[in-house]
Design an enzyme around this catalytic site. Structure first.
Site, mmCIF file in Angstrom:
data_model
loop_
_atom_site.group_PDB
_atom_site.id
_atom_site.type_symbol
_atom_site.label_atom_id
_atom_site.label_comp_id
_atom_site.label_asym_id
_atom_site.label_seq_id
_atom_site.Cartn_x
_atom_site.Cartn_y
_atom_site.Cartn_z
ATOM 1 N N GLY A 164 19.099 -34.789 6.935
ATOM 2 C CA GLY A 164 17.891 -34.354 6.236
ATOM 3 C C GLY A 164 16.750 -34.432 7.222
ATOM 4 N N SER A 176 23.691 -35.858 11.623
ATOM 5 C CA SER A 176 22.385 -35.220 11.848
ATOM 6 C C SER A 176 21.286 -36.295 11.911
ATOM 7 C CB SER A 176 22.162 -34.174 10.760
ATOM 8 O OG SER A 176 21.098 -33.332 11.100
ATOM 9 N N ALA A 177 20.339 -36.339 10.991
ATOM 10 C CA ALA A 177 19.295 -37.369 11.027
ATOM 11 C C ALA A 177 19.900 -38.774 11.080
ATOM 12 C CB ALA A 177 18.375 -37.232 9.817
ATOM 13 N N GLU A 190 27.241 -28.495 16.962
ATOM 14 C CA GLU A 190 27.756 -28.615 15.596
ATOM 15 C C GLU A 190 29.283 -28.589 15.595
ATOM 16 O OE1 GLU A 190 25.789 -25.662 13.182
ATOM 17 O OE2 GLU A 190 23.939 -26.830 13.157
ATOM 18 N N HIS A 222 23.036 -30.976 16.415
ATOM 19 C CA HIS A 222 22.934 -29.509 16.261
ATOM 20 C C HIS A 222 22.612 -28.860 17.613
ATOM 21 C CE1 HIS A 222 22.570 -29.886 11.795
ATOM 22 N NE2 HIS A 222 21.786 -30.915 12.052
#
Lengths: 238, 238
Positions: free
Chosen positions: A92, A124-125, A196, A161
């Protein structure tokens, strides 16, 4: 930090796939059979409820036989971390995630638990905050956390990413340009660009890439290293 | 703030064009004939010298008959701002730009000067810092400024290099997603997405778009407004 076990994913979901599909096998191998319950930290989610986020994450994990419980359902989030068998931190917005980790006074307790061997999984985050700082996130700084210092569970900066693709006819900086600017101002740091569909698995002093792509290791004044799942990555932990 | 005059550019240079080519006519109209000298703030530049940056900017301005002087060549940068006839702030990294504005104690003095009528010109990061905060920059947070609060020369947030294009097969958030997340956490703010090749010209209480594209105005819980150079934008300043 010799007991640590981390699974750091570039992203949750490859384009066009169902949620958390590509890392399923790696997650399954990473978790131990007696880890029945996973503490999920949904703080990076913005614009939808923590309940909704937790429900979304629970589905793929339930297919593997694990139960996801959102940290927001506990009266005392710090105690929830202290009692956790596994910690999973979802993607997020990295700034909001770190902001909430500080607001809930969880930074130190997560560090303590992970350094004592509680498995940590992030995407991700959730991978960004495992780094020493959030200075290599791709996210928009929509909220100001008390500090950019993050969980510091690994000694390198992650850029999730990671891509070298560019929008056609667009003048913004490339990802590589941005990381080079970071290194110019942070010359002792290393940045790992993880495309990714790929993830790092860290266990004690061993670091392995799971995925078919090449990760890039950036250091100030050095050639960019291109490494694959066949390479020994343990040096990244030194 | 009724005397303010600002030229806020999305970007310096359109893809494939020479540096600062597209805004040349707008810059020429914005500047007054007796403004011979422009104070240039190169702090957003990372990885090359302020001299190099200033030299690059000086060329297109010299073709218009104006002289660019880098703020770093003055013994006292604050005094340089106090004496400036025009202030120009270049693009690069927004976090480093704001960090250096704080380090050189220039935030208040720039506000005072611009609010007393000294023309302010900015592109990319230089437009971001004209907003109340840098929370809608696209840049990587490679350095931690003392605060995200910026020059607050206009009452709205700018998102420069605005685009709705996406990398194919890439899972990152779209620009629109990011701005929506910003609004969720900052519900009283407005964000203006300015595509490359376009700029806002602000004079007293008048706001005009210069450029052929559509700007997007985002507010929490409201339809996105699509506005062109034919529309009256003065309401953005209210």
């Amino acid at each position: 930090m010799s007991n640590r076990r981390l699974l750091l994913l570039s992203n949750s979901t490859n384009y066009g796939e169902t949620y958390l599909k590509y890392p399923k096998e790696s997650i399954s191998k990473f978790l131990e059979k007696d880890n029945e319950e996973i503490l999920f930290i949904p703080y990076a989610g913005v614009g939808f409820s923590y309940d909704m986020y937790t429900e979304k994450v629970a589905l793929p994990f339930s297919e593997l036989g694990y139960r996801i419980i959102g940290i927001h359902t506990f009266p005392d989030p710090k105690q929830a971390v202290m009692d956790a068998e596994v910690i999973a931190v979802g993607g997020g917005n990295t700034f909001e995630l770190l902001n909430q980790l500080y607001a809930n006074k969880l930074v130190e307790v997560i560090q303590e638990r992970v350094n004592s061997g509680v498995p940590y999984m992030g995407w991700s985050a959730g991978s960004n905050v495992a780094s020493p700082s959030i200075k290599t996130t791709n996210d928009m700084p929509i909220v100001e956390p008390p500090s950019f210092n993050a969980l510091n569970l690994v000694p390198f900066q992650i850029n999730p990413h990671y891509t070298e693709a560019q929008l056609p006819n667009h003048g913004g900086e490339t990802r590589k340009d941005r990381i080079k600017e970071f290194l110019h101002l942070n010359q002792d740091d290393a940045v790992i660009g993880i495309p990714e569909g790929n993830l790092l698995e860290i266990s004690d002093n061993s670091c392995k890439l799971r995925g078919d792509d090449i990760i890039k290791v950036f250091k100030y004044g050095a050639e960019i290293l291109n490494l694959s799942s066949k390479d020994n990555l343990d040096f990244l932990l030194e």
